[in-house]
Structure formats: structure tokens, C-alpha cells
Design an enzyme around this catalytic site. Sequence first.
Site, PDB file in Angstrom:
ATOM      1  N   GLY A  49     -16.635 -21.660  40.859  1.00 30.33           N
ATOM      2  CA  GLY A  49     -17.426 -22.803  41.316  1.00 30.33           C
ATOM      3  C   GLY A  49     -18.854 -22.580  40.865  1.00 30.33           C
ATOM      4  CB  THR A  50     -20.628 -20.572  40.085  1.00 25.80           C
ATOM      5  OG1 THR A  50     -19.528 -19.723  40.267  1.00 25.80           O
ATOM      6  CG2 THR A  50     -21.800 -19.737  39.694  1.00 25.80           C
ATOM      7  CB  THR A  51     -25.440 -22.346  42.261  1.00 27.80           C
ATOM      8  OG1 THR A  51     -24.789 -23.521  42.760  1.00 27.80           O
ATOM      9  CG2 THR A  51     -26.818 -22.723  41.718  1.00 27.80           C
TER      10      THR A  51
END
Length: 243
Positions: A49-51
Site C-alpha cells: 500500500g504505502t506512503t
Amino acid sequence: MRTPTHDEFSGRLDSLNGDRSNVFGPELGEFPHAERRADSLGDKETKTGTTTVGIKTEEGVVLATDMRASMGYMVSSKDVQKVEEIHPTGALTIAGSVSAAQSLISSLRAEVRLYEARRGEDMSMQALSTLVGNFLRSGGFYVVQPILGGVDETGPHIYSIDPAGSILEEEYTVTGSGSQYALGVLEQEFKDGLSIEEAKQVATKAIRSAVERDLASGNGINIAVVTEDGVDIQRHQNFEGLE
């Protein structure tokens, strides 16, 4: 039987015989069906997913990520380290497929050690960014979008590298599903001359902003500080005291 000439041997063993024309290239073959395989997995694959955020300062670089992994619409892990040391003064964030990112990191570490053993010197950040881009262009590491941050003899560097292998050197950059929220904060908060501590605060604000709005980001923050002295990675389950 004819005795082979020196030139014939050097043609076969160029990488061990002083020919450095492809010293930055990964030592692996092509993966022609990687993209089709990625599409077929769909929601069965674990993804970050991620940031992820990268900021360059005069003293070094700061890399920050959230800590959530997803599988389809489910949170599959709440404690993922999405930034890893791959070089004595270099680190890589990951966004995308977890399995591909893990394989990419292992391959990069091995190639960095081989480079240093053959050349007797540390790989520069430009060479390392080229190596990362070459790996991604091979098609064997679908779909990963990393940020590379490191320090070498020419100073600190931040590189944004897309899944197709293009390489852009930046002052600051973001990747992942929460990048639009994090980028808004960076546009407002980044300025020339940030110290390491100030950059950590800005990166924390950017990750926190993404966590508030992006369903695939959350569960804490990893912060890596990279200087000429090495890579220091810290993990925090919450944001209290970091901004």
C-alpha cells in the site's frame, strides 16, 4: 587441440578481467512474463500500500514510511519495515509488491558487495541508482516503486525510481498510494537548508497526513537517517513526540 588465446578468455570473463563496461548491470536474465503474472495474482498478493517520503538535507537524507501491509481489502500486517539499508551509506524505501521488494533488496545488497569486492571501493549513489533502475527494467521485480537515499563523496542524494526503471534525482520525493497527501505537506514545509531534525519533523508530518486519509497507509512510522557515518533506522508505533 588448439590453445585458446588470451582474448578468447577475456571475452568470456570480462567482468573478472578488467572490463567494467557493464559493471552496474544486474547479473540475471529477463523475466518476460512478470507483468502478466502480477496481474493474475490480484488481491492474493501481499502489498505494502504505502506512503514513503525522501528528503535531502545538507548533512544527509531522511527517509520515512508508514508500517502497514495489505492483501486486497484486508490489513495483512501492522509492523512492516519499508526502508532497508542496502549500502554502508545508502537505504531504499519500498512501495508495491512485498515479495518483489524483498527480492530486490536482497539482490541489491549482493551486487553492492560484489562491486566493492571487485573495485575495492564503495559504490557511488549514481552507480547504485543505475543498478536499481537496471533491476527494475529487467522485469523481475514487478511492481516496486522505491526511493533511494544515500551519501557519497559528492554529498547527499535522493532518487525517485519508477517501476519501469526511470531515475530522477530530487530534493524531496514521495511514492505509494498516499503520496498525494504527503506531497501536499512537503510542498508547504520543505525549504532549502533543513537540518536532519527539521527534515525528520517534515517527513513525519507528511506520513501522518497520508495515514489520516489513505486506507492502505498506517500503523506507525519508520524513519531512516542516512549520513556519511551510516544508516540509522528507527521504528515508532505512533507519532507522538516526533513532530
